[in-house]
Design an enzyme around this catalytic site. Structure first.
Site, PDB file in Angstrom:
ATOM      1  N   GLU A  75     -25.646  12.569  -4.679  1.00  0.00           N
ATOM      2  CA  GLU A  75     -24.179  12.664  -4.641  1.00  0.00           C
ATOM      3  C   GLU A  75     -23.712  13.751  -5.609  1.00  0.00           C
ATOM      4  OE1 GLU A  75     -21.832   9.074  -4.815  1.00  0.00           O
ATOM      5  OE2 GLU A  75     -23.548   7.856  -4.259  1.00  0.00           O
ATOM      6  N   ASN A 125     -13.873  12.752   0.645  1.00  0.00           N
ATOM      7  CA  ASN A 125     -14.428  11.513   0.097  1.00  0.00           C
ATOM      8  C   ASN A 125     -15.947  11.620   0.056  1.00  0.00           C
ATOM      9  OD1 ASN A 125     -14.470   8.697  -0.709  1.00  0.00           O
ATOM     10  ND2 ASN A 125     -15.164   8.206   1.362  1.00  0.00           N
ATOM     11  N   ARG A 181       0.839  -1.212   0.000  1.00  0.00           N
ATOM     12  CA  ARG A 181       0.000   0.000   0.000  1.00  0.00           C
ATOM     13  C   ARG A 181       0.865   1.250   0.000  1.00  0.00           C
ATOM     14  NH1 ARG A 181      -5.316  -0.649   0.496  1.00  0.00           N
ATOM     15  NH2 ARG A 181      -6.023  -2.609   1.371  1.00  0.00           N
ATOM     16  N   HIS A 205     -19.307   9.098   0.231  1.00  0.00           N
ATOM     17  CA  HIS A 205     -19.704   7.742   0.571  1.00  0.00           C
ATOM     18  C   HIS A 205     -21.224   7.607   0.402  1.00  0.00           C
ATOM     19  CE1 HIS A 205     -19.512   3.809   2.306  1.00  0.00           C
ATOM     20  NE2 HIS A 205     -20.542   4.131   3.070  1.00  0.00           N
TER      21      HIS A 205
HETATM   22  C1  GAR Z   1     -20.424   6.358  -5.799  1.00  0.00           C
HETATM   23  O1  GAR Z   1     -21.706   5.925  -5.415  1.00  0.00           O
HETATM   24  C2  GAR Z   1     -19.578   6.653  -4.574  1.00  0.00           C
HETATM   25  O2  GAR Z   1     -20.310   7.232  -3.523  1.00  0.00           O
HETATM   26  C3  GAR Z   1     -19.091   5.279  -4.212  1.00  0.00           C
HETATM   27  O3  GAR Z   1     -18.771   4.690  -5.427  1.00  0.00           O
HETATM   28  C4  GAR Z   1     -19.639   5.225  -6.441  1.00  0.00           C
HETATM   29  C5  GAR Z   1     -18.778   5.703  -7.576  1.00  0.00           C
HETATM   30  O4  GAR Z   1     -19.560   6.094  -8.667  1.00  0.00           O
HETATM   31  N1  GAR Z   1     -17.998   5.304  -3.303  1.00  0.00           N
HETATM   32  C6  GAR Z   1     -17.829   4.407  -2.341  1.00  0.00           C
HETATM   33  O5  GAR Z   1     -18.567   3.466  -2.169  1.00  0.00           O
HETATM   34  C7  GAR Z   1     -16.633   4.661  -1.445  1.00  0.00           C
HETATM   35  N2  GAR Z   1     -16.719   3.839  -0.293  1.00  0.00           N
HETATM   36  P1  GAR Z   1     -18.943   6.991  -9.810  1.00  0.00           P
HETATM   37  O6  GAR Z   1     -17.655   6.307 -10.257  1.00  0.00           O
HETATM   38  O7  GAR Z   1     -19.976   6.967 -10.895  1.00  0.00           O
HETATM   39  O8  GAR Z   1     -18.688   8.358  -9.277  1.00  0.00           O
END
Ligand code: GAR
Length: 226
Positions: free
Chosen positions: A175, A108, A66, A110
């Site tokens: 989002e 971030n 990592r 979520h």
């Molecule tokens: C989104 O729903 C975001 O909130 C989630 O991944 C998706 C990405 O969509 N993130 C997580 O789950 C982080 N833990 P996108 O690539 O279309 O933006």
């Protein structure tokens, strides 16, 4: 000066697109200097290229640890002189060293109302649990996954038996509203902190029109343009 950003993605990049769109509309005072993906096939890379944004693939499989992966990502970000880092569907846990390189400059999104349903499947986990309200959270990133101080949350109803995909789609629309707004607050220097409580400095600005989004609750309220 616009806030210069590096955006990290792993997949479709619709949240990246929401940032690009708000920047191009002139409501988000930021510039995306670089999009980094840990997956070469991420469609977010295509979205970035279509808008003339430099991209970089740092494949996690090519790195022995990592720390080695994060060092490579950090180098790319520094080379493009990004001040803040935005995790837009980035599905890797970052090391404490990386997190500490961007104090209050690492955001971030979520797809659940944290601290409920952290992890990689927030929407599905919430739907499977049978909650009646879920949503999304934008937060500062700290050393613990999906744990840092909350900047903004949006809530939507969840219906029995509708499944994770339907709930995810409803959450995703929000989002795309709250993430650019949170980045704009960061760009304006309006996000303060007391303990883990984020304080949004007020601004005399009209609020956004949420009609068309269906039943939802967003706090702090979205401002015009978002
Ligand atoms: C989104 O729903 C975001 O909130 C989630 O991944 C998706 C990405 O969509 N993130 C997580 O789950 C982080 N833990 P996108 O690539 O279309 O933006």
């Amino acid at each position: 000066m616009p806030l210069s950003l590096a955006v990290l993605v792993s997949g479709g990049g619709s949240n990246l697109q929401s940032l690009i769109d708000r920047i191009e509309q002139g409501v988000l005072d930021a510039e995306i200097k670089l999009v980094v993906s840990n997956k070469p096939e991420a469609y977010g890379l295509v979205r970035a290229s279509e808008h003339g944004i430099p991209t970089r693939v740092v494949a996690h499989a090519d790195h022995p640890s990592r720390e080695a992966f994060d060092t490579e990502v950090l180098r790319a970000i520094e080379a493009h002189q990004a001040e803040a880092v935005i995790l837009a569907g980035f599905m890797r846990i970052l090391t404490p060293g990386f997190v500490q390189s961007f104090p209050r400059r690492l955001l971030n999104i979520h797809p659940a109302l944290l601290p409920s349903f952290p992890g990689a499947h927030g929407q599905r986990d919430a739907a499977d649990y049978g909650v009646r309200i879920s949503g999304c959270t934008v937060h500062f990133v700290d050393e613990i996954m999906d744990h840092g101080p909350v900047i903004i949350q949006a809530a939507v109803p969840a219906e029995p038996g509708e499944g994770g995909d339907a709930l995810a789609a409803r959450i995703l629309r929000l989002e795309h509203r709250i993430f650019p707004q949170a980045v704009q607050w960061l760009a304006e220097g309006r996000l303060g902190m007391e303990d883990r409580h984020v304080r949004l400095a007020p601004a005399k600005r009209p609020l956004a029109d949420l009609s068309g989004l269906g039943p939802c609750l967003v706090n702090p309220p979205l401002e015009q343009g978002f």
